[in-house]
Design an enzyme around this catalytic site. Sequence first.
Site, PDB file in Angstrom:
ATOM      1  N   HIS A  16      75.220 -16.707 -48.863  1.00 10.63           N
ATOM      2  CA  HIS A  16      75.651 -18.115 -48.751  1.00 10.63           C
ATOM      3  C   HIS A  16      75.217 -18.482 -50.185  1.00 10.63           C
ATOM      4  O   HIS A  16      74.006 -18.350 -50.582  1.00 10.63           O
ATOM      5  CB  HIS A  16      74.798 -18.869 -47.644  1.00 10.63           C
ATOM      6  CG  HIS A  16      75.376 -18.294 -46.361  1.00 10.63           C
ATOM      7  ND1 HIS A  16      74.491 -18.257 -45.502  1.00 10.63           N
ATOM      8  CD2 HIS A  16      76.594 -18.021 -46.093  1.00 10.63           C
ATOM      9  CE1 HIS A  16      75.225 -17.858 -44.250  1.00 10.63           C
ATOM     10  NE2 HIS A  16      76.306 -17.873 -44.522  1.00 10.63           N
TER      11      HIS A  16
ATOM     12  N   HIS B  94      67.989 -15.743 -47.118  1.00  8.85           N
ATOM     13  CA  HIS B  94      68.851 -16.872 -47.118  1.00  8.85           C
ATOM     14  C   HIS B  94      67.774 -17.967 -47.420  1.00  8.85           C
ATOM     15  O   HIS B  94      66.603 -17.876 -47.464  1.00  8.85           O
ATOM     16  CB  HIS B  94      69.366 -17.020 -45.713  1.00  8.85           C
ATOM     17  CG  HIS B  94      70.478 -16.047 -45.511  1.00  8.85           C
ATOM     18  ND1 HIS B  94      71.649 -16.521 -45.381  1.00  8.85           N
ATOM     19  CD2 HIS B  94      70.732 -14.800 -44.982  1.00  8.85           C
ATOM     20  CE1 HIS B  94      72.574 -15.610 -44.761  1.00  8.85           C
ATOM     21  NE2 HIS B  94      71.944 -14.226 -45.016  1.00  8.85           N
TER      22      HIS B  94
ATOM     23  N   GLU C  85      64.824 -16.551 -43.975  1.00  7.21           N
ATOM     24  CA  GLU C  85      65.087 -18.199 -44.431  1.00  7.21           C
ATOM     25  C   GLU C  85      63.946 -18.588 -45.069  1.00  7.21           C
ATOM     26  O   GLU C  85      62.753 -18.630 -44.981  1.00  7.21           O
ATOM     27  CB  GLU C  85      65.412 -18.689 -43.250  1.00  7.21           C
ATOM     28  CG  GLU C  85      66.529 -18.275 -42.250  1.00  7.21           C
ATOM     29  CD  GLU C  85      67.795 -18.610 -42.763  1.00  7.21           C
ATOM     30  OE1 GLU C  85      68.020 -19.309 -43.799  1.00  7.21           O
ATOM     31  OE2 GLU C  85      68.890 -18.040 -42.287  1.00  7.21           O
TER      32      GLU C  85
HETATM   33 ZN   LIG Z   1      72.335 -18.477 -45.225  1.00  5.58          ZN
END
Ligand SMILES: [Zn+2]
Length: 376
Positions: free
Chosen positions: A166, A259, A335
């Site tokens: 992303h 992420h 994350e």
């Molecule tokens: Zn992500």
Amino acid sequence: MFITAHFDSGNIDVIKAEEASNIELQIRRDNQSDFYQWFHFKLYGEVGVDHVMHITNAGQSAYPDGWKEYSALASYDRETWFRVPTRFDGKTLTIEHTLEQESIYFAYFVPYSYERHQDLIQWAQQSSLVEHVFLGPTLDGRDMNLLVIGEPDDTKQKIWVTARQHPGESMAEWFIEGMLARLLDDEDGAVRKLLQHNVFYVVPNMNPDGSVRGHLRTNAVGTNLNREWAEPSLEKSPEVYYVLEAMQESGVDLYLDIHGDENLPYNFLAGCEGVPCYNERHDKLAQLFKQTLLAITPEFQTEFGYDVDKPGDANLTVASNAVAERFNCLAFTLEMPFKDNANLPDEDFGWSANRSAQLGADVLSAVYAVANNLRD
Ligand SMILES: [Zn+2]
């Protein structure tokens, strides 16, 4: 006044910019997609004047909760990024700042430029430990880079790390920069020991096209790469296709996919409890990995995170699940916050590039703790 986003990872549409006290902006959607949240723009204005910027489509963005208790980043020199007063009323995100110099940059998080990405790859290539592999072209014609660290042979365990599927989650590449700096430090004993029995395969940027285009979540043609791992294609998701092909060739014994999370003000790991092959061995390794991180850094915690999948319920299009199942290995999605670590807040900077890099270095200690037992 002038506002522009016509540069690497720029994203903003100007609706109205006549008065400093009432600037109206909108974030552009990712190409061929409905996702948007990443913004990055430059503003010229009058020194000493308070500038009030309303992002009027923030309420319909991908993660509206991401704007709650969020403060935007700003920088005059493009090196030091500080937080500025920001508020969200459920519809509009309002950023306010009194200009101290003639021009300033604003962004959703500290940008990691494509220029810096290229520098990182060439810097790593200088190390005798590193083999730089060209994986294939992206849809916009950029190159997918893989760094292989250590001498591959069948007896060694294969540790894969990918980041920035992303593209708006730029903290993921700052993390990789910190991790690589430690991995290539030949005076770091833990790393020297690790590299005797393990080889690292690192993809610092899984989505260079989306990064340059200023996307939040997708590649050049609007594909969310982290839903492509069951059946990637050269038409929609060549980035995943090439990486999975390289994984197939090398094998995988541990996989980390890096992420950023829009909502939660914490660092956390999402495991693969829901994949069909998940067993006690995986769970023991996962606990040891987390316990080690907890012991060495207050930036990590296990209280807040995603709901744990029930056995068999994992989404096998997601990278960490797909890789865990295909290679019967330990795998995590890691994350980091866009906001801050609420357990250790920093009012001026929030979660930052440097803290991301430090976590990237620290994670190697957790890898060290599990590294002798990754195989059955
Ligand atoms: Zn992500």
